[in-house]
Design an enzyme around this catalytic site. Structure first.
Site, PDB file in Angstrom:
ATOM      1  N   PRO A  90      38.142  30.275  37.542  1.00 25.12           N
ATOM      2  CA  PRO A  90      37.844  30.261  38.980  1.00 25.12           C
ATOM      3  C   PRO A  90      39.082  30.099  39.857  1.00 25.12           C
ATOM      4  O   PRO A  90      39.017  30.367  41.061  1.00 25.12           O
ATOM      5  CB  PRO A  90      36.886  29.071  39.138  1.00 25.12           C
ATOM      6  CG  PRO A  90      37.051  28.253  37.919  1.00 25.12           C
ATOM      7  CD  PRO A  90      37.452  29.190  36.832  1.00 25.12           C
ATOM      8  N   GLU A 117      34.771  21.738  30.914  1.00 23.91           N
ATOM      9  CA  GLU A 117      35.511  21.439  32.137  1.00 23.91           C
ATOM     10  C   GLU A 117      36.672  22.390  32.368  1.00 23.91           C
ATOM     11  O   GLU A 117      37.091  22.623  33.491  1.00 23.91           O
ATOM     12  CB  GLU A 117      36.026  19.995  32.086  1.00 23.91           C
ATOM     13  CG  GLU A 117      36.669  19.504  33.373  1.00 23.91           C
ATOM     14  CD  GLU A 117      35.676  19.433  34.524  1.00 23.91           C
ATOM     15  OE1 GLU A 117      36.121  19.488  35.684  1.00 23.91           O
ATOM     16  OE2 GLU A 117      34.452  19.316  34.263  1.00 23.91           O
ATOM     17  N   ARG A 154      32.491  51.699  33.878  1.00 24.79           N
ATOM     18  CA  ARG A 154      31.885  52.818  34.603  1.00 24.79           C
ATOM     19  C   ARG A 154      32.933  53.751  35.192  1.00 24.79           C
ATOM     20  O   ARG A 154      32.618  54.886  35.561  1.00 24.79           O
ATOM     21  CB  ARG A 154      30.949  52.308  35.692  1.00 24.79           C
ATOM     22  CG  ARG A 154      31.652  51.607  36.833  1.00 24.79           C
ATOM     23  CD  ARG A 154      30.649  50.898  37.750  1.00 24.79           C
ATOM     24  NE  ARG A 154      29.587  51.768  38.212  1.00 24.79           N
ATOM     25  CZ  ARG A 154      29.701  52.594  39.236  1.00 24.79           C
ATOM     26  NH1 ARG A 154      30.838  52.664  39.899  1.00 24.79           N
ATOM     27  NH2 ARG A 154      28.693  53.364  39.609  1.00 24.79           N
ATOM     28  N   ASP A 169      32.168  55.512  45.298  1.00 25.77           N
ATOM     29  CA  ASP A 169      31.610  54.167  45.429  1.00 25.77           C
ATOM     30  C   ASP A 169      32.239  53.410  46.580  1.00 25.77           C
ATOM     31  O   ASP A 169      33.386  53.660  46.965  1.00 25.77           O
ATOM     32  CB  ASP A 169      31.872  53.352  44.149  1.00 25.77           C
ATOM     33  CG  ASP A 169      30.911  53.716  43.047  1.00 25.77           C
ATOM     34  OD1 ASP A 169      29.857  54.282  43.346  1.00 25.77           O
ATOM     35  OD2 ASP A 169      31.232  53.423  41.883  1.00 25.77           O
TER      36      ASP A 169
END
Length: 244
Positions: A90, A117, A154, A169
């Site tokens: 993150p 963690e 993709r 896209d």
């Protein structure tokens, strides 16, 4: 493309691979996906993969040994020289369409899915990329890895039935995608724009470009900073921003 996914929960990766685009990519031989439960490289009789942090603190950390040994094993099995090793984190670089395009061109990707963690810091010494889906924390890295795999696979030529779909896209052009319409031409008082039905492809292309610019100005004006606009298109943007 060769992909290895290191995870403690292989079922979370395996099930989505049995459907839709990822399944077709594997069946066509365009992608070879291998899922590795790195608990098999765990320590001791209980195959331990985590431990308490030095210095104290909440939670458990993934130990370095299982990750290092799992990476060594898949590199040896694939015999690739320089795989791109992606750590789900993150705190990492934000994943976006540009990153997906980078990944789609790689010969070999290794995704490391964390849990608990966090990671022993030494694990970072063997990764090439630390990547995040956004500014939030997931229970584990599996969902993030699946999103990155889907967005990247993709883009590989031959995966989609119509490769233009990937080119057109949202985000591929730097703009949000224009509106789309299909039959019927009128539904509950809502009509398909006439320009899309007149067969003039030059006008259709212009309409789609204009609508992409309008939608981007309305929803994601920050994206326009990287787009080269004509004077006419800049007027469209100014009108949209002034009337928000």
């Amino acid at each position: 493309m060769q992909i290895d996914v290191l995870t403690l929960f292989p079922e979370m990766i395996q099930e989505p691979m049995n459907h839709s685009m990822m399944k077709r990519a594997v069946e066509k031989g365009l992608v070879d996906i291998n899922i590795v439960n790195f608990r098999q490289f765990g320590q001791g009789k209980h195959s331990q993969v985590d431990d308490t942090p030095y210095g104290g603190g909440a939670g458990m950390l993934l130990k370095p040994e299982p990750i290092f040994e799992a990476v060594d094993a898949v590199k040896s099995a694939r015999e690739t020289k320089s795989p791109r090793i992606v750590l789900m984190d993150p705190a990492g670089r934000r994943f976006d369409q540009q990153v997906a395009e980078e990944f789609s061109k790689e010969e070999h990707l290794i995704f490391i899915c964390g849990h608990y963690e966090g990671y022993d810091e030494r694990i970072r010494s063997i990764v090439t990329d630390e990547v995040s889906l956004g500014d939030y924390v997931l229970t584990g890295g599996e969902l993030a890895a699946l999103v990155m795999m889907d967005a990247s696979i993709r883009l590989i030529p031959g995966v989609l039935g119509n490769q233009d779909s990937a080119v057109q896209d949202s985000h591929s052009s730097g703009l949000l995608e224009h509106p789309h319409y299909t039959r019927p031409a009128e539904y509950r008082g809502m009509e398909v724009p006439e320009v899309l039905m007149n067969g003039n492809h030059a006008l259709i292309d212009q309409w789609r470009r204009d609508e992409s610019i309008k939608r981007t100005a309305r929803r994601r004006p920050d994206m326009l900073a990287n787009i080269e606009l004509t004077p006419r298109e800049q007027e469209i943007v100014n009108d949209m921003l002034n009337n928000r």
